[in-house]
Write an enzyme that holds these catalytic residues in place. Structure first.
Site, PDB file in Angstrom:
ATOM      1  N   CYS A 379       2.062 -61.737  21.886  1.00 54.62           N
ATOM      2  CA  CYS A 379       2.364 -60.664  22.837  1.00 54.62           C
ATOM      3  C   CYS A 379       1.115 -60.184  23.577  1.00 54.62           C
ATOM      4  CB  CYS A 379       2.958 -59.461  22.116  1.00 54.62           C
ATOM      5  SG  CYS A 379       4.401 -59.783  21.100  1.00 54.62           S
ATOM      6  N   ALA A 380      -0.028 -60.257  22.916  1.00 63.16           N
ATOM      7  CA  ALA A 380      -1.264 -59.684  23.450  1.00 63.16           C
ATOM      8  C   ALA A 380      -2.105 -60.687  24.231  1.00 63.16           C
ATOM      9  CB  ALA A 380      -2.097 -59.107  22.305  1.00 63.16           C
TER      10      ALA A 380
END
Length: 389
Positions: A379-380
């Site tokens: 996600c990051a």
């Protein structure tokens, strides 16, 4: 499977300034204030007016990268007293990725020096207005074609207007402008974490995060699938039901099923003795789909089950914690894998992913502060594919 009750993952603003979530469906607003028509190619593209659109293809994550993009979490009203720990995790993750390939970390100008100090000289910090750390969703999704690299802008709208996104809605455009990369505005709304490709013509997605009025009102699954095929150059889409309204992403695919390579899918599975709930049901449903599915090339799929850790052994585990090893990230020569604190499960997941990615070094990174906000390594991060000349 340990998952939060709503509102969860990347929780809505505690200050009360959060935007109201729109009505959810089981199973999508392509709006933009850019003045461009969705599906258009931004200035700087080599596509000629009236010419047939160039064939695009989204490379597999395991292909070579030019760099990885990340973002520095900006808002205390989103993270509260978790913000220092989350920033510590982001710095550690950026340093781990930088051991394999260049990292560009976007940070607000007034926070850039802090980010540089935390991340060190191995990470480039780019002054750019952001709201939160989820570069996979806010940044462009890259595709290749006859004219080189293009960035797809998926019209980020805060996961269906669940969180402030004034700056994050512009990240894809601003980043592409900075690097002089042509931009295509998608005719649909969603996030990079909502798609998974094998680089060989197949894409996976959940209905809950796409066929949903909070992103694509009035659009059918067939219309969204047609957009996937045009945008990402895929031939076949494997759909899973997912779960709507129980986490902020409406069950992104990158926490449920991933391609290790064409023909091999890694599937998130609950820990042993997990009582049945909506999340175990979603995993079971995905398993049934995969058992009977074939990919774009007609191959039956090899399914590798990857079980989550024991929640009782995880420090900082709470209602928003995303306890999945599926949210790993493949980099040049390596795989970055979460380490939660259940040593047996952590080591087992690292071994499985090492076997699935031979020749790559597995690096385990502690991300419990990020996971407590409902996200993970994938996600990051967002990769920029390398273009072979």
């Amino acid at each position: 499977m340990v998952h939060p009750a709503p509102p969860s993952r990347r929780s809505v603003l505690r200050s009360g300034a959060a935007l109201a979530a729109l009505a959810l469906l089981d199973g999508c607003s392509s709006s933009s204030d850019s003045g461009e028509e969705p599906g258009s190619t931004a200035a700087g593209s080599a596509t000629a007016t009236g010419a047939a659109p160039a064939v695009r293809a989204m490379p597999a994550e395991s292909g070579p990268h030019t760099r990885t993009f990340m973002a520095w979490p900006a808002l205390e009203e989103v993270w509260g007293d978790q913000l220092p720990g989350v920033r510590q995790d982001i710095a550690g993750l950026a340093q781990a990725v930088a051991g394999f390939e260049p990292v560009v970390l976007m940070a607000r100008p007034d926070q850039a020096d802090q980010a540089r100090q935390a991340c060190g000289s191995s990470v480039e910090v780019l002054d750019l207005m952001v709201d939160d750390l989820w570069a996979r969703d806010t940044g462009p999704t890259f595709v290749t074609g006859p004219q080189g690299l293009t960035g797809i802008d998926l019209n980020f709208n805060g996961w269906g207007n669940k969180q402030t996104h004034t700056n994050d809605s512009q990240v894809a455009r601003t980043l592409l402008d900075h690097y002089g990369i042509p931009r295509v505005q998608a005719p649909i709304t969603g996030e990079g974490g909502g798609i998974e490709v094998d680089g060989d013509g197949t894409l996976m997605a959940t209905e809950s995060s796409w066929v949903n009025d909070n992103r694509n009102p009035g659009k059918t699954r067939e219309q969204i699938e047609a957009a996937f095929k045009e945008l990402f150059g895929v031939e076949k889409v494997l759909w899973f039901k997912g779960v709507a309204g129980q986490d902020i992403t409406d069950c992104h695919i990158d926490a449920l099923a991933r391609f290790a390579d064409p023909g091999t899918v890694v599937l998130h599975r609950p820990a042993a003795d997990t009582p049945p709930d909506i999340w175990t049901t979603a995993s079971d449903q995905a398993l049934q789909v995969l058992r009977t599915a074939t990919d774009a090339k007609g191959r039956s799929l090899r399914i590798v089950e990857l079980h989550e850790p024991d929640a009782t052994l995880i420090e900082g585990h709470g209602k928003d914690f995303l306890a999945t090893y599926l949210n790993y990230y493949v980099v040049n020569g390596g795989v970055i894998v979460p380490r939660f604190g259940d040593q047996v499960a952590d080591d087992r997941a690292a071994a499985v992913l090492a076997d699935l990615h031979p020749g790559r070094k597995v690096t385990q990174v502690s991300i419990n502060h990020i996971a407590a906000g409902g996200g993970g390594i994938h996600c990051a991060t967002q990769q920029q594919p390398a273009i072979r000349s």
